[in-house]
Design a protein around this motif. Structure first.
Motif, short mmCIF file in Angstrom:
data_model
loop_
_atom_site.label_atom_id
_atom_site.label_comp_id
_atom_site.label_asym_id
_atom_site.label_seq_id
_atom_site.Cartn_x
_atom_site.Cartn_y
_atom_site.Cartn_z
N ARG A 32 36.06 33.72 41.76
CA ARG A 32 36.73 33.03 42.86
C ARG A 32 37.86 32.13 42.36
NH1 ARG A 32 31.25 32.17 45.32
NH2 ARG A 32 31.08 33.72 46.97
N SER A 33 37.61 31.45 41.23
CA SER A 33 38.61 30.51 40.73
C SER A 33 39.85 31.21 40.18
CB SER A 33 37.99 29.61 39.65
OG SER A 33 37.62 30.38 38.52
N GLU A 34 39.69 32.46 39.71
CA GLU A 34 40.82 33.18 39.11
C GLU A 34 41.42 34.22 40.04
OE1 GLU A 34 39.84 34.75 35.29
OE2 GLU A 34 39.05 32.84 34.53
N ARG A 35 40.91 34.34 41.25
CA ARG A 35 41.36 35.40 42.16
C ARG A 35 42.85 35.35 42.45
NH1 ARG A 35 42.60 36.52 47.25
NH2 ARG A 35 41.89 38.48 48.17
N ASP A 36 43.39 34.15 42.59
CA ASP A 36 44.81 34.02 42.92
C ASP A 36 45.73 34.57 41.84
OD1 ASP A 36 44.45 33.02 45.38
OD2 ASP A 36 45.24 31.03 44.98
N GLN A 37 45.30 34.59 40.61
CA GLN A 37 46.13 35.06 39.51
C GLN A 37 45.93 36.56 39.24
OE1 GLN A 37 44.30 31.94 39.06
NE2 GLN A 37 46.20 31.14 39.94
N MET A 38 45.13 37.23 40.06
CA MET A 38 44.82 38.64 39.83
C MET A 38 45.84 39.56 40.50
SD MET A 38 40.68 38.69 40.37
CE MET A 38 39.58 37.70 39.36
N ILE A 86 44.89 45.25 42.74
CA ILE A 86 43.68 46.03 42.47
C ILE A 86 42.55 45.12 42.00
CG2 ILE A 86 42.67 47.74 40.91
CD1 ILE A 86 45.22 49.31 41.04
N GLU A 87 42.87 44.16 41.16
CA GLU A 87 41.85 43.23 40.68
C GLU A 87 41.27 42.40 41.83
OE1 GLU A 87 43.62 42.54 36.16
OE2 GLU A 87 44.15 41.17 37.79
N ARG A 88 42.11 42.02 42.78
CA ARG A 88 41.61 41.26 43.94
C ARG A 88 40.66 42.11 44.78
NH1 ARG A 88 46.90 39.01 44.12
NH2 ARG A 88 47.54 40.51 45.73
N ARG A 89 40.96 43.41 44.89
CA ARG A 89 40.06 44.30 45.64
C ARG A 89 38.70 44.36 44.97
NH1 ARG A 89 42.71 49.96 46.17
NH2 ARG A 89 40.67 50.39 47.13
N ILE A 90 38.70 44.48 43.64
CA ILE A 90 37.43 44.50 42.91
C ILE A 90 36.71 43.16 43.07
CG2 ILE A 90 36.36 44.76 40.65
CD1 ILE A 90 38.80 46.42 39.79
N LEU A 118 35.74 51.85 45.85
CA LEU A 118 37.02 51.17 46.07
C LEU A 118 38.20 52.13 46.00
CD1 LEU A 118 36.37 47.96 43.93
CD2 LEU A 118 36.54 48.09 46.42
N GLY A 119 37.95 53.36 45.59
CA GLY A 119 39.04 54.33 45.49
C GLY A 119 39.99 54.03 44.34
N ILE A 120 39.44 53.56 43.21
CA ILE A 120 40.25 53.22 42.05
C ILE A 120 39.66 53.92 40.83
CG2 ILE A 120 40.99 51.00 42.99
CD1 ILE A 120 38.86 49.67 41.28
N SER A 121 40.31 53.77 39.69
CA SER A 121 39.81 54.40 38.47
C SER A 121 38.71 53.57 37.83
CB SER A 121 40.95 54.59 37.47
OG SER A 121 41.42 53.34 37.01
N GLN A 122 37.84 54.25 37.08
CA GLN A 122 36.77 53.56 36.38
C GLN A 122 37.32 52.59 35.35
OE1 GLN A 122 34.12 56.19 34.32
NE2 GLN A 122 32.54 54.64 34.03
N SER A 123 38.44 52.95 34.73
CA SER A 123 39.04 52.07 33.72
C SER A 123 39.50 50.75 34.32
CB SER A 123 40.22 52.78 33.05
OG SER A 123 41.25 53.05 33.99
N SER A 124 39.87 50.75 35.60
CA SER A 124 40.29 49.51 36.25
C SER A 124 39.12 48.54 36.35
CB SER A 124 40.84 49.80 37.66
OG SER A 124 42.02 50.56 37.59
N VAL A 125 37.93 49.09 36.62
CA VAL A 125 36.72 48.25 36.70
C VAL A 125 36.40 47.68 35.33
CG1 VAL A 125 34.25 48.23 37.20
CG2 VAL A 125 35.81 49.55 38.65
#
Length: 281
Positions: free
Chosen positions: A8-14, A17-21, A44-51
Motif C-alpha cells: 500500500r505504501s509503495e503503490r503510488d510509485q508502481m 501493471i504493478e498497481r494491478r497486481i 490478471l491477464g499478464i505474464s508470469q514474469s511480471s508477477v
C-alpha cells in the motif's frame, strides 16, 4: 513492515501493471495461498514474469516468498485478535469487540502515516500557514471532517472560507487570489462538482490540496498536494469508521504542526477564551 502495508505504501510509485497486481493482492490477500504465480498472472491477464518481478521489487526472493509472507501476516493478525480478545470477553461482553476495533483503527492510522511522508505533511502545513485564505469544502459525510478542520484553522487566526454547498463555494472561489489554498474533502474523489471547483481554483492561481482515499481519482488528479487515507475492511459498517479515525489523526497532525508557531498559538488561546466567555451564563 507487513507485506500488505509495504504494498500500500509503495503503490503510488508502481507502474500500471504493478498497481494491478498490488490491488489484486490487497483485495484477495486471504486467497493468495491458493494461487501460484501462473494462476495469479492468468487471473490478471499478464505474464508470469511480471508477477515474479513485482515480488522481487518489493524485496522478496520471488513470488513464493511474497505469498508466504502475506499468509504469515494474516495468520499473525488473526492470532493476535484471538489472543487479545478472549480474556476481555470473559469479563466484559464488549471487551473483545472494543479491542478488535481499536487494533483495526490503529492499523489504519499506521498505514495512513506510511503513505503520507513527512515532507508532504510539512508542505501542506506550510501551504496552509502561508495562504492568504484557506477555502474548505466537503460534501455529505465528508463535510463533517471539513467543517471541524475549518473551525480549527479559524481558531488559529487563519482566514478560512468554509462551504458545504458547491454552488456557494464556486462563487467564493471566483474571488480567490494567488497563494490561496483549497482543501477539498472527498473520500472517493469522484464528485464532479469538486473537480470543477478545483479547476476554477487553478485558474485563480491557487493551490489545491485533495483529501481522499489512497486511490487514483479525479479530484486527486487536480491537486498539487494530496492527503491520503488508507482504511480497509470487508465489512461495510466498519470501513467508514476506520477511514474517519485515520483521517482525523492525519488532520490532527497538521493542526499540531500549525500550533508550533507562537503567534498562532496565542491567537488560539485568545479565541478559546472569548468562546468560553460567550458560553458562560
Amino acid at each position: 513492515m507487513s507485506p500488505l502495508l509495504k504494498i500500500r505504501s509503495e503503490r503510488d510509485q508502481m507502474s500500471a501493471i504493478e498497481r494491478r497486481i498490488a490491488d489484486y493482492i490487497l483485495e484477495n490477500a486471504h486467497l493468495l495461498r491458493d494461487y501460484s504465480s501462473q494462476q495469479l498472472a492468468s487471473a490478471l491477464g499478464i505474464s508470469q514474469s511480471s508477477v515474479v518481478k513485482f515480488s522481487q521489487k518489493l524485496g522478496f526472493k520471488g513470488y513464493p516468498d511474497l505469498k508466504y509472507s502475506v499468509g504469515e501476516a494474516i495468520a499473525r493478525s488473526n492470532g493476535n485478535e484471538e489472543q487479545h480478545g478472549a480474556p476481555s470477553a470473559a469479563d466484559d461482553p464488549h471487551g473483545a469487540l472494543a479491542e478488535s476495533l481499536w487494533r483495526q483503527k490503529a492499523r489504519a492510522e499506521e498505514e495512513t502515516r506510511l503513505i503520507n511522508p513527512p515532507d508532504r505533511i510539512d508542505a501542506i502545513a506550510d501551504a496552509v500557514a502561508g495562504a492568504g485564505r484557506v477555502f474548505v469544502i466537503g460534501l455529505d459525510e465528508d463535510g463533517v471532517a471539513a467543517r471541524a478542520f475549518a473551525l480549527k484553522l479559524s481558531l488559529l487566526g487563519i482566514l478560512t472560507v468554509h462551504h458545504f454547498d458547491p454552488v456557494l463555494m464556486a462563487t467564493s472561489v471566483s474571488a480567490a487570489n494567488p497563494g490561496d489554498v483549497l482543501l477539498a474533502f472527498s473520500e472517493h474523489g469522484n464528485q464532479v462538482a469538486l473537480s470543477q471547483i478545483a479547476r476554477q481554483f487553478h485558474e485563480r492561481k491557487g493551490k489545491v490540496v485533495s483529501v481522499t482515499r489512497h486511490t487514483a481519482n479525479p479530484l486527486r488528479a487536480h491537486a498539487e498536494l494530496s492527503l491520503l487515507v488508507s482504511a480497509h475492511d470487508e465489512r461495510a459498517h466498519i470501513e467508514p469508521l476506520l477511514y474517519q479515525t485515520a483521517l482525523q489523526h492525519l488532520l490532527d497532525l497538521i493542526f499540531v504542526l500549525l500550533c508550533e508557531d507562537g503567534d498562532r498559538m496565542a491567537r488560539l488561546d485568545a479565541n478559546r477564551e472569548r468562546i468560553q466567555l460567550m458560553l458562560e451564563p
